[in-house]
Write a protein that holds these residues in place. Structure first.
Motif, mmCIF file in Angstrom:
data_model
loop_
_atom_site.group_PDB
_atom_site.id
_atom_site.type_symbol
_atom_site.label_atom_id
_atom_site.label_comp_id
_atom_site.label_asym_id
_atom_site.label_seq_id
_atom_site.Cartn_x
_atom_site.Cartn_y
_atom_site.Cartn_z
ATOM 1 N N TYR A 1 -7.311 -7.502 1.582
ATOM 2 C CA TYR A 1 -6.439 -6.546 2.266
ATOM 3 C C TYR A 1 -5.763 -7.325 3.379
ATOM 4 O O TYR A 1 -6.438 -7.886 4.252
ATOM 5 N N LEU A 2 -4.442 -7.403 3.335
ATOM 6 C CA LEU A 2 -3.726 -8.227 4.306
ATOM 7 C C LEU A 2 -2.635 -7.425 4.997
ATOM 8 O O LEU A 2 -2.024 -6.533 4.407
ATOM 9 N N GLU A 3 -2.396 -7.790 6.219
ATOM 10 C CA GLU A 3 -1.338 -7.152 7.000
ATOM 11 C C GLU A 3 0.011 -7.793 6.685
ATOM 12 O O GLU A 3 0.121 -9.001 6.511
ATOM 13 N N TYR B 1 0.826 -1.166 7.952
ATOM 14 C CA TYR B 1 0.129 -0.218 8.834
ATOM 15 C C TYR B 1 -1.381 -0.389 8.665
ATOM 16 O O TYR B 1 -2.059 0.517 8.162
ATOM 17 N N THR C 1 -0.243 -4.235 3.663
ATOM 18 C CA THR C 1 0.238 -3.051 4.369
ATOM 19 C C THR C 1 0.831 -3.433 5.725
ATOM 20 O O THR C 1 0.337 -4.345 6.383
ATOM 21 N N THR D 1 -8.162 2.271 6.114
ATOM 22 C CA THR D 1 -7.487 1.914 4.862
ATOM 23 C C THR D 1 -8.042 0.607 4.305
ATOM 24 O O THR D 1 -8.099 0.421 3.091
ATOM 25 N N LEU E 1 0.825 -1.209 0.000
ATOM 26 C CA LEU E 1 0.000 0.000 0.000
ATOM 27 C C LEU E 1 0.858 1.258 0.000
ATOM 28 O O LEU E 1 0.597 2.204 -0.736
ATOM 29 N N ARG E 2 1.885 1.262 0.830
ATOM 30 C CA ARG E 2 2.695 2.492 0.950
ATOM 31 C C ARG E 2 3.983 2.336 0.150
ATOM 32 O O ARG E 2 4.861 1.546 0.524
#
Lengths: 126, 144
Positions: free
Chosen positions: A101-103, A84, A82, A89, A55-56
């Motif tokens: 969406y995964l950490e 974060y 991400t 988000t 993501l970042r």
């Protein structure tokens, strides 16, 4: 696992290459890009079924890159990673069209499970 | 194979849940909510065994979606249940690998991942659909 090609984009090469190694266990074809610009260049040469985007990243975030990639490859499935995570988000990523969406760092087995499901979806779609 | 996977998981269900709980106890998502964590893990583990036995991924997906819906904020619920599935997946595959070896073990692990993948993607769909129906808060934060 269904055949397919995956693009991993992460400005932290160690993490990106780890993800590629995890997916390579399933004999999936995986390309790696260390920047959004590199990813867009590779996507001009190759069609992908799934993209795994940090993501970042400097210059262009993962969501912006997702939209840019989809302009050329509308059926591309995208997983956003991400370090974060937040509900906000997560909400933004999913409502803008990410499949998941995964950490970071993500659990290898979970990532393999998710990519297998997305490749199966991709192989069934026209 | 389906019966074998279900039996291995059933035999080791307590250890799988205990290991998963130990990995998640320190997480902020479950702070002060250990009873909920234990109950949710138990529910998902039982659903995973049922799904494996009958080769019906929907059993696990339904249980995961029900847990996600229980949360007032669908995206917070998504994050919590996603974490539970991540850890349950890792611990279950490890448990299988200890017992089912060689090519049979690889097939068993792949089958297990085949049960977990749809549940994880179903959670994302739930979050997306619920949020589009009525986001609980305005504004968007990007680039994190």
């Amino acid at each position: 696992m269904a055949d397919g090609r995956v693009l991993v984009v992460d400005d932290e090469p160690d993490h990106g290459l780890t993800v590629r190694a995890i997916l390579a266990r399933d004999a999936v074809a995986v390309d790696f890009a260390a920047s959004p610009e590199d990813a867009l260049a590779q996507a001009c040469q190759q069609t992908y079924d799934v993209a795994i985007l940090d993501l970042r990243m400097p210059g262009r975030d993962g969501l912006s890159l997702m939209h840019a990639l989809r302009r050329g490859q509308p059926s591309l499935r995208v997983i956003i990673l991400t370090a974060y995570p937040s509900p906000t988000t997560c909400r933004t990523a999913l409502t803008e069209g990410a499949s998941a969406y995964l950490e970071k760092p993500c659990a290898p087995e979970a990532l393999r499970a998710m990519v297998a499901s997305l490749l199966a979806q991709s192989s069934k779609s026209p | 194979m389906a019966d074998r996977i279900a039996q291995v998981l059933a035999d080791q269900i307590e250890a799988i849940c205990a290991n998963a709980s130990a990995r998640l106890t320190g997480r902020a998502e479950f702070a002060g909510d250990q009873r909920h964590l234990a109950a949710a893990l138990s529910t998902l583990a039982a659903a995973l065994i049922d799904a494996a036995r009958d080769d019906q991924p929907e059993r696990l997906s339904d249980a995961a979606l029900a847990l996600g819906r229980d949360d007032g904020d669908p995206c917070r619920g998504y994050g919590r249940v996603q974490l539970l599935l991540d850890v349950l997946c890792s611990e279950s595959v490890e448990a299988l690998r200890r017992v089912v070896l060689g090519s049979e073990g690889k097939e068993a692990s792949a089958r297990l991942r085949g049960l977990l993948g749809p549940a994880m993607l179903g959670l994302a769909d739930l979050c997306r659909q619920t949020d589009q129906a009525g986001p609980p808060e305005a504004g968007a934060e990007r680039g994190s």
